[in-house]
Design a protein around this motif. Structure first.
Motif, PDB file in Angstrom:
ATOM      1  N   LEU A  93      46.271  38.770  46.064  1.00  0.00           N
ATOM      2  CA  LEU A  93      46.179  39.646  44.890  1.00  0.00           C
ATOM      3  C   LEU A  93      46.829  41.014  45.073  1.00  0.00           C
ATOM      4  CD1 LEU A  93      42.560  38.700  43.759  1.00  0.00           C
ATOM      5  CD2 LEU A  93      44.680  38.241  42.492  1.00  0.00           C
ATOM      6  N   PRO A  94      46.568  41.725  46.166  1.00  0.00           N
ATOM      7  CA  PRO A  94      47.189  43.063  46.295  1.00  0.00           C
ATOM      8  C   PRO A  94      48.711  43.026  46.346  1.00  0.00           C
ATOM      9  CG  PRO A  94      45.365  42.797  47.847  1.00  0.00           C
ATOM     10  CD  PRO A  94      45.655  41.443  47.293  1.00  0.00           C
ATOM     11  N   GLU A  95      49.273  41.859  46.682  1.00  0.00           N
ATOM     12  CA  GLU A  95      50.732  41.727  46.730  1.00  0.00           C
ATOM     13  C   GLU A  95      51.326  41.480  45.343  1.00  0.00           C
ATOM     14  OE1 GLU A  95      52.439  41.902  49.592  1.00  0.00           O
ATOM     15  OE2 GLU A  95      50.723  42.006  50.950  1.00  0.00           O
ATOM     16  N   LEU A  96      50.523  40.970  44.430  1.00  0.00           N
ATOM     17  CA  LEU A  96      51.043  40.514  43.141  1.00  0.00           C
ATOM     18  C   LEU A  96      50.844  41.507  42.005  1.00  0.00           C
ATOM     19  CD1 LEU A  96      49.896  36.766  43.229  1.00  0.00           C
ATOM     20  CD2 LEU A  96      52.105  37.726  43.866  1.00  0.00           C
ATOM     21  N   VAL A  97      50.004  42.507  42.196  1.00  0.00           N
ATOM     22  CA  VAL A  97      49.726  43.451  41.106  1.00  0.00           C
ATOM     23  C   VAL A  97      50.266  44.834  41.470  1.00  0.00           C
ATOM     24  CG1 VAL A  97      47.645  42.166  40.488  1.00  0.00           C
ATOM     25  CG2 VAL A  97      47.444  44.148  41.977  1.00  0.00           C
ATOM     26  N   GLN A  98      50.703  45.536  40.466  1.00  0.00           N
ATOM     27  CA  GLN A  98      51.189  46.912  40.664  1.00  0.00           C
ATOM     28  C   GLN A  98      50.052  47.883  40.336  1.00  0.00           C
ATOM     29  OE1 GLN A  98      54.215  47.523  42.071  1.00  0.00           O
ATOM     30  NE2 GLN A  98      54.193  45.287  42.257  1.00  0.00           N
ATOM     31  N   GLU A  99      49.028  47.840  41.151  1.00  0.00           N
ATOM     32  CA  GLU A  99      47.840  48.680  40.981  1.00  0.00           C
ATOM     33  C   GLU A  99      47.566  49.405  42.286  1.00  0.00           C
ATOM     34  OE1 GLU A  99      46.354  48.937  38.111  1.00  0.00           O
ATOM     35  OE2 GLU A  99      46.870  47.127  37.008  1.00  0.00           O
ATOM     36  N   ASP A 100      46.967  50.585  42.169  1.00  0.00           N
ATOM     37  CA  ASP A 100      46.527  51.288  43.374  1.00  0.00           C
ATOM     38  C   ASP A 100      45.283  50.633  43.957  1.00  0.00           C
ATOM     39  OD1 ASP A 100      48.572  53.054  42.934  1.00  0.00           O
ATOM     40  OD2 ASP A 100      47.297  54.604  42.063  1.00  0.00           O
ATOM     41  N   ARG A 101      44.403  50.217  43.056  1.00  0.00           N
ATOM     42  CA  ARG A 101      43.110  49.662  43.465  1.00  0.00           C
ATOM     43  C   ARG A 101      42.799  48.438  42.618  1.00  0.00           C
ATOM     44  NH1 ARG A 101      38.080  53.562  44.647  1.00  0.00           N
ATOM     45  NH2 ARG A 101      39.702  54.304  46.062  1.00  0.00           N
ATOM     46  N   LEU A 102      42.200  47.436  43.232  1.00  0.00           N
ATOM     47  CA  LEU A 102      41.901  46.187  42.534  1.00  0.00           C
ATOM     48  C   LEU A 102      40.548  45.665  42.986  1.00  0.00           C
ATOM     49  CD1 LEU A 102      43.080  43.904  40.647  1.00  0.00           C
ATOM     50  CD2 LEU A 102      43.765  42.756  42.767  1.00  0.00           C
ATOM     51  N   LEU A 103      39.729  45.294  42.023  1.00  0.00           N
ATOM     52  CA  LEU A 103      38.427  44.684  42.310  1.00  0.00           C
ATOM     53  C   LEU A 103      38.529  43.187  42.100  1.00  0.00           C
ATOM     54  CD1 LEU A 103      35.353  44.963  42.895  1.00  0.00           C
ATOM     55  CD2 LEU A 103      35.032  45.211  40.409  1.00  0.00           C
ATOM     56  N   TYR A 104      38.242  42.428  43.152  1.00  0.00           N
ATOM     57  CA  TYR A 104      38.194  40.967  43.029  1.00  0.00           C
ATOM     58  C   TYR A 104      36.754  40.515  42.858  1.00  0.00           C
ATOM     59  CZ  TYR A 104      37.690  36.122  44.167  1.00  0.00           C
ATOM     60  OH  TYR A 104      37.311  34.804  44.100  1.00  0.00           O
ATOM     61  N   LEU A 105      36.544  39.581  41.923  1.00  0.00           N
ATOM     62  CA  LEU A 105      35.205  39.029  41.677  1.00  0.00           C
ATOM     63  C   LEU A 105      35.267  37.510  41.670  1.00  0.00           C
ATOM     64  CD1 LEU A 105      34.111  41.332  38.697  1.00  0.00           C
ATOM     65  CD2 LEU A 105      33.413  41.551  41.096  1.00  0.00           C
ATOM     66  N   ASP A 106      34.346  36.862  42.378  1.00  0.00           N
ATOM     67  CA  ASP A 106      34.173  35.418  42.252  1.00  0.00           C
ATOM     68  C   ASP A 106      33.779  35.073  40.821  1.00  0.00           C
ATOM     69  OD1 ASP A 106      34.877  34.513  44.743  1.00  0.00           O
ATOM     70  OD2 ASP A 106      32.827  34.200  45.465  1.00  0.00           O
ATOM     71  N   SER A 107      33.922  33.799  40.475  1.00  0.00           N
ATOM     72  CA  SER A 107      33.555  33.375  39.123  1.00  0.00           C
ATOM     73  C   SER A 107      32.077  32.994  38.998  1.00  0.00           C
ATOM     74  CB  SER A 107      34.423  32.181  38.697  1.00  0.00           C
ATOM     75  OG  SER A 107      35.767  32.574  38.592  1.00  0.00           O
ATOM     76  N   ASP A 108      31.387  32.762  40.102  1.00  0.00           N
ATOM     77  CA  ASP A 108      29.981  32.348  40.028  1.00  0.00           C
ATOM     78  C   ASP A 108      29.057  33.565  40.017  1.00  0.00           C
ATOM     79  OD1 ASP A 108      30.602  33.010  42.625  1.00  0.00           O
ATOM     80  OD2 ASP A 108      29.456  31.367  43.542  1.00  0.00           O
ATOM     81  N   ILE A 109      29.376  34.513  39.154  1.00  0.00           N
ATOM     82  CA  ILE A 109      28.596  35.741  39.083  1.00  0.00           C
ATOM     83  C   ILE A 109      28.279  36.080  37.633  1.00  0.00           C
ATOM     84  CG2 ILE A 109      29.600  36.700  41.211  1.00  0.00           C
ATOM     85  CD1 ILE A 109      31.318  38.487  39.465  1.00  0.00           C
ATOM     86  N   LEU A 110      27.300  36.942  37.476  1.00  0.00           N
ATOM     87  CA  LEU A 110      26.925  37.506  36.179  1.00  0.00           C
ATOM     88  C   LEU A 110      26.798  39.009  36.380  1.00  0.00           C
ATOM     89  CD1 LEU A 110      25.919  37.236  33.217  1.00  0.00           C
ATOM     90  CD2 LEU A 110      23.610  36.930  34.155  1.00  0.00           C
ATOM     91  N   ILE A 111      27.606  39.779  35.657  1.00  0.00           N
ATOM     92  CA  ILE A 111      27.594  41.238  35.834  1.00  0.00           C
ATOM     93  C   ILE A 111      26.643  41.867  34.847  1.00  0.00           C
ATOM     94  CG2 ILE A 111      28.985  43.346  35.698  1.00  0.00           C
ATOM     95  CD1 ILE A 111      30.882  40.279  36.346  1.00  0.00           C
ATOM     96  N   ARG A 112      25.745  42.688  35.364  1.00  0.00           N
ATOM     97  CA  ARG A 112      24.788  43.392  34.515  1.00  0.00           C
ATOM     98  C   ARG A 112      24.809  44.895  34.818  1.00  0.00           C
ATOM     99  NH1 ARG A 112      19.192  40.172  33.954  1.00  0.00           N
ATOM    100  NH2 ARG A 112      18.791  41.133  35.986  1.00  0.00           N
ATOM    101  N   CYS A 113      25.983  45.390  35.231  1.00  0.00           N
ATOM    102  CA  CYS A 113      26.115  46.815  35.508  1.00  0.00           C
ATOM    103  C   CYS A 113      27.557  47.245  35.249  1.00  0.00           C
ATOM    104  CB  CYS A 113      25.717  47.128  36.957  1.00  0.00           C
ATOM    105  SG  CYS A 113      26.780  46.355  38.196  1.00  0.00           S
ATOM    106  N   ASP A 114      27.761  48.540  35.183  1.00  0.00           N
ATOM    107  CA  ASP A 114      29.082  49.120  34.974  1.00  0.00           C
ATOM    108  C   ASP A 114      29.849  49.108  36.298  1.00  0.00           C
ATOM    109  OD1 ASP A 114      31.279  50.598  34.194  1.00  0.00           O
ATOM    110  OD2 ASP A 114      30.191  52.502  34.068  1.00  0.00           O
ATOM    111  N   LEU A 115      31.038  48.518  36.290  1.00  0.00           N
ATOM    112  CA  LEU A 115      31.844  48.428  37.506  1.00  0.00           C
ATOM    113  C   LEU A 115      32.757  49.631  37.713  1.00  0.00           C
ATOM    114  CD1 LEU A 115      32.912  44.672  37.202  1.00  0.00           C
ATOM    115  CD2 LEU A 115      31.094  45.603  38.651  1.00  0.00           C
ATOM    116  N   SER A 116      32.864  50.501  36.722  1.00  0.00           N
ATOM    117  CA  SER A 116      33.830  51.601  36.810  1.00  0.00           C
ATOM    118  C   SER A 116      33.578  52.576  37.970  1.00  0.00           C
ATOM    119  CB  SER A 116      33.904  52.358  35.480  1.00  0.00           C
ATOM    120  OG  SER A 116      32.677  52.990  35.174  1.00  0.00           O
TER     121      SER A 116
END
Length: 295
Positions: A93-116
């Motif tokens: 992922l870090p090689e393929l995106v033109q971003e300074d920072r990247l958050l990777y998340l598995d798919s078997d999750i449920l987010i109940r908070c702000d990730l920012s």
């Protein structure tokens, strides 16, 4: 604050889970955020991609969605997980995106908070951030780590939530280092990409707050109200009978109802892929039964 960039990797078997993870990540960001979402998917048709866009569009939140195309041959010589090597795609992922920072998340999750807040965190020059959940002593790859003169008291983390400093990752050529290590120790690796990442980065990565990777098992108690819920191991919420076996499985299904996944595919008993998966995860059901008998 760095621009918010979040990435997911999934194959067709994880389509419903991807919808839940991606939607819950988007709706829980603080108002005004417009994340760039990256998806590295296998065997998704144009109709599948359109369905995912409908799920995100229905939130009413702004976002950008980009699909990344991995090179499937890059990891062909590394050990597979259930015959699949897509688990290594997160290393790309870090090689393929033109971003300074990247958050990777598995798919078997449920987010109940702000990730920012993760995009405001000082990574102090580290290329990787993770949530440390224990020590090497209790991992499946402890023998390998001992053979490399690492200590059993060294930290260990689950690779389902990773924060990349992409600039540092590329500058240090860490993808090449991961592949090199994987090839050299391919016969000793027990937990595919997670083994590689822990051996190379467990003692140098930035430790992220525990709320961002909260393991959900049959014994989970006192879960924070605002957290990233990670359904580790098997069965998953969408497996046969798991809705009544796992805590917070019902919360996952409530989120699923808000997606564009067709009704017939929201019911595990009616899904052919769920029945095909069942024999492969019988060990998980046995562990649940033993845990319940032990109280």
């Amino acid at each position: 604050m760095h621009p918010i960039a979040i990435a997911f990797c999934a194959d067709k078997m994880m389509e419903s889970a991807l919808h839940v993870a991606m939607r819950s990540a988007l709706v829980n960001l603080k108002p005004g955020c417009c994340p760039h979402i990256y998806a590295m998917v296998e065997h998704f048709s144009s109709a599948d991609r359109a369905r995912l866009a409908r799920t995100l569009d229905a939130t009413g939140r702004k976002y950008d969605l980009t699909y990344l195309e991995p090179d499937p041959d890059m990891f062909a010589s590394l050990p597979a997980l259930h015959g699949n090597r897509s688990c290594y795609f997160r290393l790309l992922l870090p090689e393929l995106v033109q971003e300074d920072r990247l958050l990777y998340l598995d798919s078997d999750i449920l987010i109940r908070c702000d990730l920012s807040p993760l995009f405001e965190l000082d990574m102090k020059g580290s290329a990787l951030g993770a949530i440390v959940g224990g020590t090497a002593e209790f991992t499946l790859d402890k023998e390998l780590r001992l053979s490399l003169d690492q200590s059993l008291t060294d930290p260990a983390f689950n690779s389902g939530v990773l924060l990349f400093d992409c600039l540092m990752w590329r500058r240090q050529q860490l993808l090449k280092e991961c592949v090199r290590f994987g090839l050299e120790y391919r016969n000793e690796i027990r937990v595919v990409d997670q083994t590689i990442l822990n051996v190379l980065f467990a003692t140098s990565c930035i430790h992220l707050p525990n709320q961002y990777n909260t393991a959900i098992t049959s014994r989970s108690e006192h879960i924070p109200s605002e957290a990233v819920l990670h359904y580790i191991g098997s069965p998953k919420p969408w497996d046969l009978g798991a809705a009544s076996l796992l805590p917070y499985a019902k919360a996952w299904f409530l989120e699923l109802r808000m997606t564009a996944i067709p009704l017939r595919r929201r019911i595990p008993w009616l899904t052919l892929s769920t029945w095909r998966r069942f024999p492969k995860i019988l060990g998980g059901y046995r562990r649940l039964a033993v845990q319940r008998m032990q109280g």
